[in-house]
Design an enzyme around this catalytic site. Structure first.
Site: not given
Ligand code: GRF
Length: 320
Positions: A14, A16, A94, A108, A110, A137, A146
């Site tokens: 988590g 991000n 999903l 999202n 990626h 992205s 994606d």
């Molecule tokens: C990130 O690299 C994101 O781009 C991908 O999953 C990872 C999640 O990491 N979709 P976090 O849980 O946000 O640390």
């Protein structure tokens, strides 16, 4: 200004989600995080959210058909009055049904420069291909994995000594810069007069024989020739003490105008001066504007002032 309500869906660390959450604490951020939801009850990110006082929802997907699990997640999002969903390391594919329910409202992040390297192992694939850069992205989510329109990217240089883990950790910094910025930009558009005007302009000018012409300093749209055309819509930006940004279109008269304003005050308002002659304000600076509905109003208003020769053509086209 009401903030857009964002739910973040995670499966793991988590980081991000945390970046989105801390960015949202700035007063000028146009979104707020109202829920962090996970398919993994042990996701460490849930604790970060809970510690910050954010509502959390977790339900394991194990032993459950995908559609049923998606339906539970969807219900939690609706309960939290979610306007937008931000997927941030949500490691479940999903169902199309879920994705379609959040069309244009789900983003999202990626870890690659899409359209390169959809799916997993993105960093190793970029290194193996000898790419000069990896990156991250943010894109809109569509049923294809994606694959939705890219809203923003950050490039990260690949070093000769890089392995996937080293590159991943640098890309993660880029992710944390990119995601809050793009989410703010995307959710903020709904309150941005320039963006709303651009949207309204493209819908108004899609009607036959129309042109834009300012009136009393505000944008407006007319049907007919440049010389004798008539206004069928005006753009109004927080005029005369109103906080509404929207278009003014013609109703059938005072009865309809008063009824709509009374029954749906979040959508309609009676504009100063114009209201007296049957123009109604259709508010655009709110979440969840139905742009088809806006188009229908524009067409109706256009019909009420367009020359018969044009409306006849339109009727004939509609009959097909
Ligand atoms: C990130 O690299 C994101 O781009 C991908 O999953 C990872 C999640 O990491 N979709 P976090 O849980 O946000 O640390």
């Amino acid at each position: 200004m009401a903030k857009a309500r964002v739910a973040v869906m995670i499966s793991g660390a988590g980081s991000n989600m945390a970046a989105l959450l801390f960015a949202s604490k700035r007063e000028d951020c146009p979104y707020e995080i109202v829920l962090v939801a996970s398919n993994n009850p042990d996701a460490p990110g849930l604790n970060i959210a809970a510690a910050e006082g954010i509502a959390t929802f977790a339900r394991s997907h194990k032993n459950m058909p995908r559609e049923d699990h998606d339906a539970l997640m969807h219900a939690a999002l609706v309960d939290a009055k979610t306007d937008y969903v931000a997927l941030a390391g949500y490691m479940r594919v999903l169902s199309d049904e879920f994705v379609n329910k959040w069309q244009d409202r789900m983003l999202n992040i990626h870890p690659s420069l899409l359209p390169k390297y959809k799916g997993l192992n993105t960093h190793q694939r970029a290194i193996d291909a000898g790419d000069s850069h990896g990156g991250a992205s943010v894109h809109l989510v569509t049923p294809e994995l994606d694959d939705g329109p890219v809203l923003g990217q950050i490039k990260v240089a690949i070093l000769p000594s890089d392995n996937a883990a080293a590159l991943e950790s640098r890309v993660r910094y880029a992710e944390h810069q990119l995601y809050p910025h793009i989410l703010a930009e995307y959710t903020g558009r709904e309150h941005d007069a320039d963006w709303l005007l651009q949207k309204a302009d493209s819908l108004a000018l899609a009607l036959p024989q129309t042109h834009a012409r300012p009136s009393h300093g505000s944008p407006g749209w007319r049907v007919g020739s440049e010389k004798t055309g008539k206004y069928f819509a005006h753009f109004s930006t927080q005029h005369h003490g109103s906080d509404a940004i929207g278009i003014l279109v013609k109703t059938s008269g005072p009865d309809e105008l008063e009824t709509l304003c009374e029954e749906q005050p979040d959508i309609y308002w009676k504009p100063a001066y114009y209201g007296a002659s049957g123009w109604i304000g259709l508010r655009l600076n709110r979440s969840g504007v139905d742009w088809d509905h806006v188009s229908e109003w524009l067409e109706r208003s256009w019909r009420s002032v367009a020359p018969k020769s044009l409306t006849k053509l339109m009727d004939a086209a509609d009959a097909f």
